[in-house]
Design a protein around this motif. Structure first.
Motif, mmCIF file in Angstrom:
data_model
loop_
_atom_site.group_PDB
_atom_site.id
_atom_site.type_symbol
_atom_site.label_atom_id
_atom_site.label_comp_id
_atom_site.label_asym_id
_atom_site.label_seq_id
_atom_site.Cartn_x
_atom_site.Cartn_y
_atom_site.Cartn_z
ATOM 1 N N TYR A 159 68.386 71.833 -43.137
ATOM 2 C CA TYR A 159 68.046 72.479 -44.397
ATOM 3 C C TYR A 159 66.550 72.784 -44.509
ATOM 4 O O TYR A 159 65.753 71.958 -44.865
ATOM 5 C CB TYR A 159 68.517 71.644 -45.598
ATOM 6 N N PRO A 160 66.157 74.032 -44.195
ATOM 7 C CA PRO A 160 64.793 74.445 -44.500
ATOM 8 C C PRO A 160 64.701 74.738 -45.997
ATOM 9 O O PRO A 160 65.707 75.046 -46.642
ATOM 10 C CB PRO A 160 64.614 75.707 -43.668
ATOM 11 N N GLY A 161 63.497 74.624 -46.545
ATOM 12 C CA GLY A 161 63.367 74.901 -47.968
ATOM 13 C C GLY A 161 61.936 75.010 -48.434
ATOM 14 O O GLY A 161 60.987 74.848 -47.651
ATOM 15 N N LEU A 162 61.809 75.284 -49.704
ATOM 16 C CA LEU A 162 60.514 75.385 -50.373
ATOM 17 C C LEU A 162 60.473 74.394 -51.530
ATOM 18 O O LEU A 162 61.509 74.082 -52.116
ATOM 19 C CB LEU A 162 60.300 76.804 -50.914
ATOM 20 N N HIS A 163 59.282 73.916 -51.853
ATOM 21 C CA HIS A 163 59.123 73.012 -52.984
ATOM 22 C C HIS A 163 57.824 73.327 -53.727
ATOM 23 O O HIS A 163 56.876 73.848 -53.152
ATOM 24 C CB HIS A 163 59.146 71.541 -52.540
ATOM 25 N N ILE A 164 57.823 73.006 -55.006
ATOM 26 C CA ILE A 164 56.625 73.125 -55.818
ATOM 27 C C ILE A 164 56.472 71.811 -56.564
ATOM 28 O O ILE A 164 57.438 71.267 -57.096
ATOM 29 C CB ILE A 164 56.689 74.335 -56.771
ATOM 30 N N GLY A 165 55.261 71.285 -56.538
ATOM 31 C CA GLY A 165 55.057 69.970 -57.114
ATOM 32 C C GLY A 165 53.753 69.825 -57.843
ATOM 33 O O GLY A 165 53.060 70.806 -58.135
ATOM 34 N N SER A 166 53.406 68.601 -58.101
ATOM 35 C CA SER A 166 52.194 68.297 -58.863
ATOM 36 C C SER A 166 50.923 68.499 -58.043
ATOM 37 O O SER A 166 49.835 68.520 -58.604
ATOM 38 C CB SER A 166 52.258 66.859 -59.389
ATOM 39 N N ARG A 167 51.043 68.666 -56.723
ATOM 40 C CA ARG A 167 49.854 68.812 -55.873
ATOM 41 C C ARG A 167 49.776 70.139 -55.121
ATOM 42 O O ARG A 167 48.694 70.567 -54.765
ATOM 43 C CB ARG A 167 49.813 67.685 -54.860
ATOM 44 N N ASN A 168 50.951 70.746 -54.842
ATOM 45 C CA ASN A 168 50.931 71.966 -54.034
ATOM 46 C C ASN A 168 52.264 72.696 -54.079
ATOM 47 O O ASN A 168 53.243 72.205 -54.621
ATOM 48 C CB ASN A 168 50.573 71.629 -52.575
ATOM 49 N N PHE A 169 52.260 73.869 -53.457
ATOM 50 C CA PHE A 169 53.460 74.631 -53.159
ATOM 51 C C PHE A 169 53.635 74.500 -51.654
ATOM 52 O O PHE A 169 52.676 74.703 -50.900
ATOM 53 C CB PHE A 169 53.281 76.108 -53.551
ATOM 54 N N GLY A 170 54.830 74.116 -51.193
ATOM 55 C CA GLY A 170 54.980 73.882 -49.765
ATOM 56 C C GLY A 170 56.368 74.160 -49.240
ATOM 57 O O GLY A 170 57.246 74.649 -49.953
ATOM 58 N N GLY A 171 56.538 73.837 -47.983
ATOM 59 C CA GLY A 171 57.807 74.008 -47.307
ATOM 60 C C GLY A 171 58.243 72.727 -46.634
ATOM 61 O O GLY A 171 57.427 71.832 -46.397
ATOM 62 N N LYS B 194 47.625 74.871 -51.582
ATOM 63 C CA LYS B 194 47.171 73.723 -52.373
ATOM 64 C C LYS B 194 46.562 74.229 -53.672
ATOM 65 O O LYS B 194 45.940 75.292 -53.699
ATOM 66 C CB LYS B 194 46.124 72.928 -51.596
ATOM 67 N N TYR B 195 46.730 73.464 -54.745
ATOM 68 C CA TYR B 195 46.133 73.850 -56.017
ATOM 69 C C TYR B 195 44.615 73.790 -55.938
ATOM 70 O O TYR B 195 43.933 74.573 -56.576
ATOM 71 C CB TYR B 195 46.653 72.975 -57.148
ATOM 72 N N ASP B 196 44.101 72.842 -55.160
ATOM 73 C CA ASP B 196 42.663 72.753 -54.899
ATOM 74 C C ASP B 196 42.481 73.083 -53.422
ATOM 75 O O ASP B 196 42.791 72.274 -52.554
ATOM 76 C CB ASP B 196 42.152 71.350 -55.209
ATOM 77 N N THR B 197 41.971 74.267 -53.127
ATOM 78 C CA THR B 197 41.860 74.705 -51.731
ATOM 79 C C THR B 197 40.875 73.867 -50.927
ATOM 80 O O THR B 197 40.936 73.838 -49.714
ATOM 81 C CB THR B 197 41.441 76.186 -51.649
ATOM 82 N N ASN B 198 39.972 73.175 -51.586
ATOM 83 C CA ASN B 198 39.010 72.305 -50.904
ATOM 84 C C ASN B 198 39.379 70.844 -51.132
ATOM 85 O O ASN B 198 38.510 70.015 -51.405
ATOM 86 C CB ASN B 198 37.582 72.576 -51.397
ATOM 87 N N ALA B 199 40.659 70.516 -51.041
ATOM 88 C CA ALA B 199 41.120 69.152 -51.302
ATOM 89 C C ALA B 199 40.409 68.160 -50.386
ATOM 90 O O ALA B 199 40.379 68.321 -49.169
ATOM 91 C CB ALA B 199 42.626 69.051 -51.106
#
Length: 165
Positions: A104-116, A140-145
């Protein structure tokens, strides 16, 4: 004794033959396992609901139990936890795998980032199996994490037990 062993083998083979990794609409899976990432390890749990023959949505919660300092920053409670909503394409039957196996490949969105993520489930019986999953941020929500922002915002491996509900 031979009859008992034969009976047990027969019951086990029937149980293994009936195991289904993903059944489609209405299917519900719960997973609990270990999370491994740079700077810490923790516990992950997921809950997925089947929407159709090959798609599901769900929720992920991760909490770091053993978080080492990253760049000299110790993890606070809010740094250790992460929550996500996710969508999966359950393609085990599409690519011709055994009914006991699902990819199962997928996508997720969370409190820290959008990812796969990319996961694999294997069911031993109709209700119990094992899983492994890799996830990584796409944006990432903060690109310079850096420092504390690196916790739960990087490549992660998850593995553990999966259950049919």
């Amino acid at each position: 004794m031979k009859k008992i062993l034969l009976s047990l083998a027969l019951v086990a083979s029937v149980a293994f033959a009936n195991a289904q990794a993903f059944e489609g609409k209405g299917d519900t899976k719960f997973q609990v396992g270990m999370n491994v990432q740079n700077g810490g390890t923790g516990i992950t749990s997921t809950l997925d609901f089947g929407l159709g023959q090959n798609m599901s949505f769900g929720f992920v919660a991760t909490y770091l139990l053993d978080a080492e300092g990253v760049n000299g920053f110790d993890a606070r409670f809010q740094d250790r936890m992460d929550a996500k909503v996710r969508f999966n394409a359950n393609i085990g039957d599409v690519i011709g795998l055994s009914p006991k196996l699902d990819v199962y490949p997928g996508l997720h969105i969370g409190s820290r980032n959008f990812g796969g993520h990319l996961g694999l489930r294997y069911f031993f019986t109709d209700g119990f199996g094992v899983y492994t999953e890799a996830s990584a941020p796409i944006a990432k929500y903060d690109t310079n994490a850096s420092g504390r922002d690196r916790y739960n915002n990087q490549f992660m491996l998850h593995f553990g037990a999966t259950f049919n509900l």
